[in-house]
Design a protein around this motif. Structure first.
Motif, PDB file in Angstrom:
ATOM      1  N   LEU A 299     -32.585 -34.209   9.111  1.00 48.69           N
ATOM      2  CA  LEU A 299     -32.700 -32.731   9.793  1.00 48.69           C
ATOM      3  C   LEU A 299     -31.498 -32.468  10.480  1.00 48.69           C
ATOM      4  O   LEU A 299     -30.982 -33.273  11.188  1.00 48.69           O
ATOM      5  N   GLY A 300     -30.808 -31.313  10.149  1.00 52.44           N
ATOM      6  CA  GLY A 300     -29.805 -30.886  10.788  1.00 52.44           C
ATOM      7  C   GLY A 300     -28.669 -31.048   9.604  1.00 52.44           C
ATOM      8  O   GLY A 300     -28.637 -30.781   8.429  1.00 52.44           O
ATOM      9  N   SER A 301     -27.470 -31.683  10.123  1.00 55.86           N
ATOM     10  CA  SER A 301     -26.487 -31.987   9.389  1.00 55.86           C
ATOM     11  C   SER A 301     -25.958 -33.436   9.328  1.00 55.86           C
ATOM     12  O   SER A 301     -26.091 -34.025  10.265  1.00 55.86           O
ATOM     13  N   SER A 302     -25.454 -33.956   8.088  1.00 56.28           N
ATOM     14  CA  SER A 302     -25.074 -35.516   7.943  1.00 56.28           C
ATOM     15  C   SER A 302     -23.621 -35.588   8.091  1.00 56.28           C
ATOM     16  O   SER A 302     -22.957 -36.546   7.672  1.00 56.28           O
ATOM     17  N   SER A 303     -22.979 -34.275   8.344  1.00 53.29           N
ATOM     18  CA  SER A 303     -21.457 -34.204   8.276  1.00 53.29           C
ATOM     19  C   SER A 303     -20.813 -34.916   9.131  1.00 53.29           C
ATOM     20  O   SER A 303     -19.885 -35.648   9.069  1.00 53.29           O
ATOM     21  N   VAL A 304     -21.434 -34.892  10.447  1.00 56.63           N
ATOM     22  CA  VAL A 304     -20.746 -35.288  11.749  1.00 56.63           C
ATOM     23  C   VAL A 304     -22.053 -36.141  12.416  1.00 56.63           C
ATOM     24  O   VAL A 304     -23.103 -35.677  12.421  1.00 56.63           O
ATOM     25  N   PRO A 305     -21.378 -37.341  12.970  1.00 56.38           N
ATOM     26  CA  PRO A 305     -22.367 -38.424  13.532  1.00 56.38           C
ATOM     27  C   PRO A 305     -22.992 -37.192  14.793  1.00 56.38           C
ATOM     28  O   PRO A 305     -22.331 -36.516  15.548  1.00 56.38           O
ATOM     29  N   GLY A 306     -24.308 -37.609  15.150  1.00 53.51           N
ATOM     30  CA  GLY A 306     -24.689 -36.716  16.107  1.00 53.51           C
ATOM     31  C   GLY A 306     -25.613 -35.507  15.851  1.00 53.51           C
ATOM     32  O   GLY A 306     -26.153 -34.700  16.613  1.00 53.51           O
ATOM     33  N   GLU A 307     -25.027 -34.739  14.591  1.00 55.21           N
ATOM     34  CA  GLU A 307     -25.428 -33.613  14.323  1.00 55.21           C
ATOM     35  C   GLU A 307     -26.977 -33.494  13.454  1.00 55.21           C
ATOM     36  O   GLU A 307     -27.635 -32.635  13.190  1.00 55.21           O
ATOM     37  N   GLY A 308     -27.161 -34.417  13.172  1.00 52.69           N
ATOM     38  CA  GLY A 308     -28.889 -34.708  12.414  1.00 52.69           C
ATOM     39  C   GLY A 308     -29.250 -35.990  12.706  1.00 52.69           C
ATOM     40  O   GLY A 308     -28.931 -37.077  13.427  1.00 52.69           O
ATOM     41  N   ILE A 309     -30.674 -35.965  12.187  1.00 53.55           N
ATOM     42  CA  ILE A 309     -31.534 -37.218  12.604  1.00 53.55           C
ATOM     43  C   ILE A 309     -32.300 -37.522  11.077  1.00 53.55           C
ATOM     44  O   ILE A 309     -32.660 -36.668  10.593  1.00 53.55           O
ATOM     45  N   LEU A 310     -32.374 -38.765  10.933  1.00 53.78           N
ATOM     46  CA  LEU A 310     -32.923 -39.370   9.698  1.00 53.78           C
ATOM     47  C   LEU A 310     -34.372 -39.392   9.743  1.00 53.78           C
ATOM     48  O   LEU A 310     -35.019 -39.965  10.799  1.00 53.78           O
ATOM     49  N   VAL A 311     -35.217 -38.778   8.937  1.00 52.74           N
ATOM     50  CA  VAL A 311     -36.596 -38.798   9.227  1.00 52.74           C
ATOM     51  C   VAL A 311     -37.295 -39.283   7.941  1.00 52.74           C
ATOM     52  O   VAL A 311     -36.735 -38.934   6.607  1.00 52.74           O
ATOM     53  N   ASN A 312     -38.593 -39.713   8.042  1.00 52.46           N
ATOM     54  CA  ASN A 312     -39.270 -39.985   6.648  1.00 52.46           C
ATOM     55  C   ASN A 312     -40.527 -39.339   6.780  1.00 52.46           C
ATOM     56  O   ASN A 312     -41.123 -39.195   7.702  1.00 52.46           O
ATOM     57  N   THR A 313     -41.105 -38.667   5.541  1.00 51.20           N
ATOM     58  CA  THR A 313     -42.095 -37.985   5.546  1.00 51.20           C
ATOM     59  C   THR A 313     -43.104 -38.834   4.671  1.00 51.20           C
ATOM     60  O   THR A 313     -42.611 -39.382   3.387  1.00 51.20           O
ATOM     61  N   TRP A 314     -44.530 -38.780   4.985  1.00 54.25           N
ATOM     62  CA  TRP A 314     -45.568 -39.592   4.520  1.00 54.25           C
ATOM     63  C   TRP A 314     -46.723 -38.848   4.189  1.00 54.25           C
ATOM     64  O   TRP A 314     -46.993 -37.755   4.794  1.00 54.25           O
ATOM     65  N   SER A 315     -47.543 -39.056   3.227  1.00 55.73           N
ATOM     66  CA  SER A 315     -48.756 -38.565   2.972  1.00 55.73           C
ATOM     67  C   SER A 315     -49.791 -39.573   2.768  1.00 55.73           C
ATOM     68  O   SER A 315     -49.534 -40.647   2.262  1.00 55.73           O
TER      69      SER A 315
END
Length: 210
Positions: free
Chosen positions: A118-134
């Motif tokens: 979520l956000g950006s993976s280009s620069v540290p701190g600009e995004g967050i890694l998430v997992n989606t489950w169902s």
């Protein structure tokens, strides 16, 4: 033999990297928003969550059908009661709570939908890694479908879509989460609730998503 050992190590390494079902911290506080498909309801709430004691406090503002209401409820699942609290008038309604306690967690039989940033993976701190489950969840009122997103690190809830044949989809988004209880007293009925008499269960749409 070495090839077999190498293959097993690679297999174990792949399993270790694959996201696994998880449980959120047992004590949490923060904010959330709820919108429903059939009720045409949007509400924003401050929440306090105790997964160990099965207690939840919700103080929210709702906007059903373009009207505004205020609701403050304490859900005590172990006791099977709900307190509807009015601090301004020092009044309290006590009702039976027959809904299931659903912990903030990804069930072990959930299916992984995917992992994204979520956000950006280009620069540290600009995004967050998430997992989606169902998956499917058995409740007292039947089978419910859910799609939940949590952070990869910490299993902090981000959003949940929850669906039943009776109520349709309910969308919950979490924000400003903190680990721990901002105010532990939120999970204790106020003194003026001690004289409240137990009433028959009444349907409170804003809290049934729990």
């Amino acid at each position: 033999m070495r090839a077999l050992v190498l293959l097993v190590c690679l297999w174990v390494g792949c399993l270790a990297q694959r996201p696994q079902p998880c449980s959120s911290p047992p004590l949490m506080s923060g904010g959330l928003s709820v919108s429903t498909q059939t009720e045409k309801l949007v509400t924003f709430a401050k929440y306090t969550y105790d997964g160990l004691g099965r207690r939840v406090r919700l103080s929210n503002i709702g906007f059903p059908d373009n009207k505004t209401y205020y609701l403050d409820v304490l859900l005590l699942y172990k006791q099977g009661v709900m307190y509807k609290i009015n601090n301004r008038e020092q009044t309290c309604l006590k009702r039976r709570l027959s809904t299931d306690f659903i912990p903030l967690a990804i069930p072990v039989d959930a299916s992984l939908v995917g992992q994204v940033v979520l956000g950006s993976s280009s620069v540290p701190g600009e995004g967050i890694l998430v997992n989606t489950w169902s998956g499917l969840l058995q409740t007292k009122k039947g089978i419910a479908k859910y799609v939940s997103t949590v952070t990869e690190f910490g299993c902090i809830p981000v959003s949940t879509l929850f669906s039943t044949d009776r109520n349709g989809w309910v969308a919950v988004s979490f924000f400003n989460n903190i680990i721990g209880l901002a105010d532990p007293q939120d999970l204790t009925p106020p003194p003026f609730c001690s004289s409240a008499q137990l009433e028959e269960e009444a349907r409170e749409a804003p809290i049934l998503f729990l």
